[in-house]
Design an enzyme around this catalytic site. Sequence first.
Site, PDB file in Angstrom:
ATOM      1  N   LEU A  59      27.121  19.161  34.614  1.00  0.00           N
ATOM      2  CA  LEU A  59      25.889  19.126  33.820  1.00  0.00           C
ATOM      3  C   LEU A  59      24.729  19.853  34.507  1.00  0.00           C
ATOM      4  O   LEU A  59      24.599  19.829  35.717  1.00  0.00           O
ATOM      5  CB  LEU A  59      25.531  17.682  33.501  1.00  0.00           C
ATOM      6  N   ASP A  99      21.142  15.263  26.712  1.00  0.00           N
ATOM      7  CA  ASP A  99      20.173  14.471  27.474  1.00  0.00           C
ATOM      8  C   ASP A  99      20.361  14.619  28.981  1.00  0.00           C
ATOM      9  O   ASP A  99      19.390  14.635  29.739  1.00  0.00           O
ATOM     10  CB  ASP A  99      20.317  12.995  27.082  1.00  0.00           C
ATOM     11  N   ASN A 159      20.151  13.016  21.334  1.00  0.00           N
ATOM     12  CA  ASN A 159      20.725  11.827  20.692  1.00  0.00           C
ATOM     13  C   ASN A 159      20.449  10.551  21.488  1.00  0.00           C
ATOM     14  O   ASN A 159      20.869   9.469  21.085  1.00  0.00           O
ATOM     15  CB  ASN A 159      22.222  12.013  20.407  1.00  0.00           C
ATOM     16  N   HIS A 214      30.703   9.162  22.734  1.00  0.00           N
ATOM     17  CA  HIS A 214      30.721  10.348  23.596  1.00  0.00           C
ATOM     18  C   HIS A 214      32.127  10.712  24.070  1.00  0.00           C
ATOM     19  O   HIS A 214      32.567  11.836  23.903  1.00  0.00           O
ATOM     20  CB  HIS A 214      29.818  10.124  24.808  1.00  0.00           C
ATOM     21  N   GLU A 234      17.369  26.507  45.655  1.00  0.00           N
ATOM     22  CA  GLU A 234      18.651  27.110  46.029  1.00  0.00           C
ATOM     23  C   GLU A 234      19.705  26.912  44.946  1.00  0.00           C
ATOM     24  O   GLU A 234      20.497  27.815  44.660  1.00  0.00           O
ATOM     25  CB  GLU A 234      19.169  26.499  47.342  1.00  0.00           C
TER      26      GLU A 234
END
Lengths: 604, 604
Positions: free
Chosen positions: B36, B75, B105, B181, B339
Amino acid sequence: MTFDQLKSYHSDRVDALCPGHPEIEHEGIEVTTGPLGQGVANAVGLAIATKNLQATYNKPDFDVVSNHTWCMIGDACLQEGVGLEAFSFAGHLKLNNLTVIYDNNQITCDGSVDLTNTEDINGKMRACGWDVIDVEDGCYDIEGLIAALEKARASTDKPTFINVRTVIGIGSAVAGQAVAHGAAFGKDDVANMKKMYGFNPEEHFVISEEVRNFFSSCVPKGQEHVAAWEKKVQEYESKYPELGAEFRRRREGKLPENWKELIPTSFPEKATATRASSGLVFNPIAAEANNFMVGTADLSPSVNMIWKGKVDFQHPDLKTTCGINGNYGGRYIHYGVREHAMAAISNGLAAYAPNTFVPVTSSFFMFYLYAAPAVRMGALQHLQVIHAATHDSIGMGEDGPTHQPIELAALYRAMPNLLYIRPGDSEETAGAWIAAIEAKNTSSIISTSRQTLPQLKQTSRDGVLKGAYVLEEDEDAEVTIIGVGAELSFAIDVAKELKATRNVKARVISFPCQRIFEQQSLEYKRDVLRKHRVPAVVIEPYAPNGWERYANAAISIKRFGHSLPGKAAYKYFGYEIGTMTTKIGDYLDKIKSDEILKQEFVDL
Amino acid sequence: MTFDQLKSYHSDRVDALCPGHPEIEHEGIEVTTGPLGQGVANAVGLAIATKNLQATYNKPDFDVVSNHTWCMIGDACLQEGVGLEAFSFAGHLKLNNLTVIYDNNQITCDGSVDLTNTEDINGKMRACGWDVIDVEDGCYDIEGLIAALEKARASTDKPTFINVRTVIGIGSAVAGQAVAHGAAFGKDDVANMKKMYGFNPEEHFVISEEVRNFFSSCVPKGQEHVAAWEKKVQEYESKYPELGAEFRRRREGKLPENWKELIPTSFPEKATATRASSGLVFNPIAAEANNFMVGTADLSPSVNMIWKGKVDFQHPDLKTTCGINGNYGGRYIHYGVREHAMAAISNGLAAYAPNTFVPVTSSFFMFYLYAAPAVRMGALQHLQVIHAATHDSIGMGEDGPTHQPIELAALYRAMPNLLYIRPGDSEETAGAWIAAIEAKNTSSIISTSRQTLPQLKQTSRDGVLKGAYVLEEDEDAEVTIIGVGAELSFAIDVAKELKATRNVKARVISFPCQRIFEQQSLEYKRDVLRKHRVPAVVIEPYAPNGWERYANAAISIKRFGHSLPGKAAYKYFGYEIGTMTTKIGDYLDKIKSDEILKQEFVDL
């Protein structure tokens, strides 16, 4: 700190108290700093620690815990992701006992900050749920600074961000310039600055009588504070003997004496994922021993770290949409998808006082690469932080190569003062947690499987405490098979198959932790490995780097993974019993006649 | 994509085009996703690529580059540090060709987002310099969505954040819940949803004539767009033959043919830090070959990546306080102290079109632990990204153990499809850059020293291209000494000292890159190593993990570093010629009579 020590800054003195960056080993230093942004998250951890102790021990008539966390940061800490994660989370938690003082000099190494960052930082902090106080002249407006600090301490229900405009290297010839950051001013410039401020430029390491008196007067004041607090705690212990004793135990960094007895002595025989075993082993301890602050980076349903009756650490007024609420006395932390901040905040919790808190983090093993800089800082600072890492190896296959941590074990096995432990079943998972909990000055990663694993009869928690141990001995063995973690049963099955199909006798060792094994006696190590008597083959679907020390050959993976369901992934990479048996059997045949190969490490 | 392929989602088909996460190998996928937050930074890289090509090649009458980057996020991407770094930087750069569509959501795995994040996200994005558009009903307000997308594309001078409120699993029995999910809805629920939307619940993988026709009509439309663009480029090439040829070369992923000739054939004989060597080697190439987009995480003064005449990549209207300005045609990027985003943005640059851009990042080696998840994603996606990592080893001593990357080489040597190269002097640094630049589907880290190093007569750039090579041969040698990078000269000096003090003959090999060495023939590898003939000792102040494959013993470091000036740090850890000579000499004596020790890996 003496003048002598002050002079040791950047010197070649091994015992310098003034190294390049503050280090926790030295008295008065709360956390080691250096890698930017970590300190913001550490401060959030310190503030959480205070809130949790207050909610647990303070009484209306006794504020035995009342400290405020002050954190000084620079421009760069507002750019690093770990800092940004921590700011957002601290705002969510409404940590009004936390003040961040931003030394806003608008200079980093490359030049002015506006080369890279032109955001509205006050607006951003407010959006993150912080109070913001501006100090326009941070160089000379002492009263403004004091007023800001006072206001921050009295903050309502938010953490406070004090934006203090300063000039780097003020008074020097390079004031306001990037070179003021890293380079020495030089003699002349220092002399000029001294003159300007009314000092004698010929004198070095001089402190005026006035300043010396002021700081000397701080000592008795500090002693008075300590004495008053100790008296308060004594009275508290009289009035609340049970809580008082617990508070003392916590301050002494001790767990309840019976913690080890809380671990089941045996486990269900049915196949169990070691991530589930982790819950079986640790949840009963977490429920009893309130040193543990357990958190997850949004993987509660996967990591099994929730004990019966757990309460979330949250601001008591928070009412969530999903109805899971909590209070500051809670010990389960939903960190959100913020792995890096989770680990760095945990360092702060651990640094609050030695072992008063034992933070536990949890996520998929792969995402401990996001957290790695903070995991490192925990190990470096000798902090006991336990990382419950699930979905290791390639058994989580469907998520694909982005989630298969092929090379990550190599990092954590090489990282000093960290135990990377891969237990093979529930019994070994018990051993892994015992090892991690007993390592009071060391961080640990307990690396577990997503998929269910057979429960083995030969495993032992005590074996794990030696790092590696013999599961199946055979004095006439022609090969040692090293099994590790989720693939431990493969080693046993391959040994059986070698006997059945090739009449090759094999001994099997379980090798959950290299670093613990290294701490054993030479005699024990040689007795387990017997590398000088028979060749050893390690089975692990990771990069083999480091196993060359213990094995002569490896069934390992030297490429990235592949997106396949767990079982199919094992098959794809050759981890079927028949395939592995053939590889090992053929290898043993080959080295009988190939003296060179025998002395090389071989990837099977 | 065929129905057959759609059915392969999470299947055990090795050739599935629908793995758990989109993967760049499959047509139509811009970048591999999964971890993510990476995607946000990738999108920023893609948008920078567009801006830079536009500034370089577009003419008032020819917009040969005109794409807009659309990025869908959830999110969690707003919680991850790498995403937050990238948002802040994109706002600074005013990338108005970038739109992030936030699928808001309010659900992550643990439950509702307000468990962990209650910030004012629109306010935060505005503070970061983004335009914000709200879509209140992202489930059904199609016109509102289209209007938002149109508005975003026409955005003035900022990137656009479209905050789209949605319901996860809408229409299902678990709509709005976390379980929507990751878990399958189940047959009944799917049947109900189909009924609700007017489909036949008994039919699977069915697409209506209307939808099929619509998508079929897209194909000729797409072909028309391609044809029109190709015609435009043809006309452009006629009108601007020089630029046109260059634009074509870039699109073909080629460097100027003479790039290798731009590297000096010899270097000054005076002691030179390899970080300076990097500049000597690479700056002339960067100046000429505009495929290179060179960036630094705020370490310009340290990493020597600035070529004469470099122009910064900046919004042309930006006027910085320090006076260093630029434009979108610039190829030097001040990433700030970010970085992780630097590496992830570089992945986006590299993914824009194969080798059209060759991104170069730079920072201290230790801080490639911050960047590690993105470095990994680059290697995983076969992207050519070159990381110029300075201050490796322990020579930067004063900054202390937080900056001494003891265990980091173990990670990068284990990471698949990545070349971790430690050159020993300027000549080897030339070889390192050649290797990295020739590796068109592989990422590289060129790991250099802060401190000056002697220039060795025996080194060769061609040797580096073999990973390891013999520096000093001796057929009667009793030991091979393996030298690496900044400590290469130690190996030569120890060999001399062994001869002088103990009459022990030693051969010396330089071993800058394990992965390149592994790619050589078995014959070459055996000829260089000769491990079956004489024992080998490696000298490197890093954790030894992985060297066990090539050496029998190591003078390495298995603890964290220590804050001392470079030379003092080397001394503290036993890297003085005399000390090392004694250790190796004693080791050779010992193994003469100790057969067991001879077969073990020994830490000296």
